[in-house]
Design a protein around this motif. Sequence first.
Motif, PDB file in Angstrom:
ATOM      1  N   ALA A  34      20.082 -43.828   0.708  1.00 62.07           N
ATOM      2  CA  ALA A  34      20.727 -45.343   1.458  1.00 62.07           C
ATOM      3  C   ALA A  34      22.419 -44.822   1.077  1.00 62.07           C
ATOM      4  N   GLY A  35      22.378 -43.818   0.402  1.00 60.65           N
ATOM      5  CA  GLY A  35      23.998 -43.143  -0.065  1.00 60.65           C
ATOM      6  C   GLY A  35      25.049 -43.845  -0.648  1.00 60.65           C
ATOM      7  N   ILE A  36      24.071 -43.793  -1.814  1.00 65.50           N
ATOM      8  CA  ILE A  36      24.806 -44.328  -3.125  1.00 65.50           C
ATOM      9  C   ILE A  36      24.287 -43.881  -4.382  1.00 65.50           C
ATOM     10  N   GLU A  37      25.606 -43.567  -4.457  1.00 67.06           N
ATOM     11  CA  GLU A  37      25.444 -42.915  -5.992  1.00 67.06           C
ATOM     12  C   GLU A  37      25.351 -43.810  -7.401  1.00 67.06           C
ATOM     13  N   PRO A  38      24.229 -43.467  -7.874  1.00 65.80           N
ATOM     14  CA  PRO A  38      23.687 -43.901  -9.538  1.00 65.80           C
ATOM     15  C   PRO A  38      24.678 -43.440 -10.420  1.00 65.80           C
ATOM     16  N   MET A  39      24.958 -44.695 -11.474  1.00 70.35           N
ATOM     17  CA  MET A  39      25.964 -43.946 -12.578  1.00 70.35           C
ATOM     18  C   MET A  39      25.362 -44.211 -13.870  1.00 70.35           C
ATOM     19  N   GLY A  40      25.262 -43.609 -15.167  1.00 71.45           N
ATOM     20  CA  GLY A  40      24.873 -44.319 -16.416  1.00 71.45           C
ATOM     21  C   GLY A  40      22.604 -44.014 -16.351  1.00 71.45           C
ATOM     22  N   ALA A  41      22.457 -43.346 -15.631  1.00 69.68           N
ATOM     23  CA  ALA A  41      21.355 -43.406 -15.737  1.00 69.68           C
ATOM     24  C   ALA A  41      20.703 -41.994 -14.946  1.00 69.68           C
ATOM     25  N   TYR A  42      19.287 -41.229 -15.060  1.00 65.33           N
ATOM     26  CA  TYR A  42      19.318 -39.883 -14.813  1.00 65.33           C
ATOM     27  C   TYR A  42      17.018 -40.125 -15.119  1.00 65.33           C
ATOM     28  N   ALA A  43      17.391 -38.798 -14.101  1.00 64.28           N
ATOM     29  CA  ALA A  43      15.801 -39.196 -13.914  1.00 64.28           C
ATOM     30  C   ALA A  43      15.368 -38.412 -15.465  1.00 64.28           C
ATOM     31  N   LEU A  80      29.968 -51.385  -7.984  1.00 66.75           N
ATOM     32  CA  LEU A  80      29.510 -52.669  -9.355  1.00 66.75           C
ATOM     33  C   LEU A  80      28.443 -52.188  -9.673  1.00 66.75           C
ATOM     34  N   ASN A  81      27.714 -53.084 -10.397  1.00 69.68           N
ATOM     35  CA  ASN A  81      26.296 -52.900 -11.071  1.00 69.68           C
ATOM     36  C   ASN A  81      25.493 -53.771 -11.327  1.00 69.68           C
ATOM     37  N   LEU A  82      24.230 -52.591 -10.197  1.00 71.36           N
ATOM     38  CA  LEU A  82      22.889 -54.036  -9.619  1.00 71.36           C
ATOM     39  C   LEU A  82      22.022 -52.979 -11.535  1.00 71.36           C
ATOM     40  N   GLU A  83      22.013 -54.834 -11.884  1.00 69.40           N
ATOM     41  CA  GLU A  83      20.977 -55.518 -12.783  1.00 69.40           C
ATOM     42  C   GLU A  83      19.395 -55.444 -12.299  1.00 69.40           C
ATOM     43  N   GLY A  84      18.826 -54.770 -11.775  1.00 74.28           N
ATOM     44  CA  GLY A  84      17.718 -54.394 -11.318  1.00 74.28           C
ATOM     45  C   GLY A  84      17.102 -52.609 -11.010  1.00 74.28           C
ATOM     46  N   ASN A  85      15.510 -52.792  -9.960  1.00 76.14           N
ATOM     47  CA  ASN A  85      15.248 -51.558  -9.458  1.00 76.14           C
ATOM     48  C   ASN A  85      15.067 -51.633  -8.420  1.00 76.14           C
ATOM     49  N   ILE A  86      14.891 -50.888  -7.136  1.00 79.40           N
ATOM     50  CA  ILE A  86      14.144 -50.858  -5.751  1.00 79.40           C
ATOM     51  C   ILE A  86      13.066 -49.679  -6.071  1.00 79.40           C
ATOM     52  N   CYS A  87      12.043 -50.417  -6.738  1.00 82.33           N
ATOM     53  CA  CYS A  87      10.891 -50.184  -7.129  1.00 82.33           C
ATOM     54  C   CYS A  87       9.238 -49.853  -6.124  1.00 82.33           C
ATOM     55  N   GLY A  88       9.668 -51.035  -5.882  1.00 79.77           N
ATOM     56  CA  GLY A  88       8.220 -51.407  -4.777  1.00 79.77           C
ATOM     57  C   GLY A  88       8.024 -52.700  -5.224  1.00 79.77           C
ATOM     58  N   GLU A  89       7.089 -52.912  -4.251  1.00 83.11           N
ATOM     59  CA  GLU A  89       6.349 -54.090  -4.940  1.00 83.11           C
ATOM     60  C   GLU A  89       5.414 -54.312  -6.117  1.00 83.11           C
ATOM     61  N   LEU A 143      16.670 -44.555  -8.398  1.00 80.88           N
ATOM     62  CA  LEU A 143      17.481 -42.612  -7.948  1.00 80.88           C
ATOM     63  C   LEU A 143      17.159 -43.171  -6.495  1.00 80.88           C
ATOM     64  N   GLN A 144      15.378 -42.321  -6.604  1.00 81.05           N
ATOM     65  CA  GLN A 144      15.621 -41.757  -5.032  1.00 81.05           C
ATOM     66  C   GLN A 144      16.038 -42.798  -3.560  1.00 81.05           C
ATOM     67  N   GLN A 145      15.988 -44.312  -3.720  1.00 87.88           N
ATOM     68  CA  GLN A 145      15.946 -45.034  -3.225  1.00 87.88           C
ATOM     69  C   GLN A 145      17.562 -44.939  -2.899  1.00 87.88           C
ATOM     70  N   LEU A 146      18.151 -45.726  -3.774  1.00 87.83           N
ATOM     71  CA  LEU A 146      20.134 -45.099  -3.629  1.00 87.83           C
ATOM     72  C   LEU A 146      19.919 -44.561  -3.137  1.00 87.83           C
ATOM     73  N   ARG A 147      19.915 -43.346  -4.063  1.00 84.65           N
ATOM     74  CA  ARG A 147      20.537 -41.860  -2.785  1.00 84.65           C
ATOM     75  C   ARG A 147      20.179 -41.998  -1.339  1.00 84.65           C
TER      76      ARG A 147
END
Length: 450
Positions: free
Chosen positions: A199-208, A140-149, A193-197
């Motif tokens: 959790a066991g999910i591979e992000p696509m199309g974006a890189y550190a 699926l497409n995640l339109e957002g970040n997971i980077c804290g409050e 990227l770190q939070q997704l990985r």
Amino acid sequence: MALNPEEMNRRRERREAQRKQQEKERRRLKLTLIAACVVLALCGFAIFSIARGASQARANVSAELSAVPETTAPTIQAQTEAAMESRNTPTNTVIHLRAAGDLNVTNAIVQSGLSVNGYDFTDAIMDVAAELSCGDVTVLNLEGNICGEPYGTISASAPRELAAALRNAGVDLVQLANSYTVNNGIIGLNQTLQQLRSAGIEPMGAYANDQDYRSAKGYTICNIQGIRVAFVAFTKGLGGMGLPAGNENCVNLLYEDYDSTYKTVDTKKITTILDNVAEEKPDLVVAMLHWGSENSENITASQEKIISLMQKMGVDVILGTHPHLLQKITFDQSAGTLVAYSLGDFLSDAAHDGTNYSIILDVEITKYADSGVTQVTGFSYVPIYTATDTECIAIRQEGARRVLRIREAMSAYEGNFVDRITEDAYAKMQYALTRIEERIQGKSQTTTTK
């Protein structure tokens, strides 16, 4: 970059073990049936011989018995050989790709995960978890970040529990190349990227960073039951933002003018990545594209140009997002390719007309044993609906959202279930079922508030 096999969900291993066990059972049953047929044939012949022996002379009986090896033995042998040949003949491999649309991180979505112990997004996607998890690979497409409050609409940042809930529901890969990739800067991207990985999910199309991109070469490979599927993800832009100097390759982009007019397709970038993919010689290529115009049914000439370019370079499946509306799906059976122009919103505020319903797409992929060719052989879909707290009795949190399977929710309403939807939501779902079919067929219509 190859997806680490150790990160694949245990459900995939269980499913594979179940398939192997089922195949063994089918083979065992086939051999049992063949053996039974042989025994019945011999018994029938014996009964036939005895019956004839009672009414004919011994000489005739002897004559018939002497003819038996010439008539029945080859038949039995042929049946046995056919069974062994069937057992040894390689079979086609069929897998299923499940794909959902946009998950937009907003205040309402964050509110949907609020619980007494912090955050838990299980309830928000619980009803569709089985549909997501039954795919051999789910995206699926995640339109957002997971980077804290702070969490919510302005930052587009979600609690890390959202990633955990998605993984538990069976999501394997998420597209990060979209309008919110660098909403919180390169630091926010790296944290996501770190939070997704984690959790066991591979992000696509974006890189550190650029080095990470060069290492990954712009793609991800998954080995699914022996079928090697390559995934690439691109975005038309970054919400008007630009990439800082030295990080130009952090996101796969479809246009050279990605921060302004979206008129010049970045052919060089696209071909470079797809050339990298071709070197891997995958069985199938899937492209997830964040493109088109928001809240619009229109498909642009540049989108068609991108489709033509990608298909010429070996892309078999294109999964579009960003318009937030479900759009047409074209399936070329002879070529074995599929284009879903937009899958709509998987989970969102559902504030705009037409964004409260969409689908979970199932793409059937077959690898033929005789030729080794892999292609799309069909598709189906599950209609879904994003319900608000005023539309579903089961939603306890004010302002929260929940994804529901439309047909099941309507059946629950008709059965007067305790956690049923409201009468108004039922009417909207009836309308949604009609519009979903029309949108997939490419029939344009001005949406209403239904």
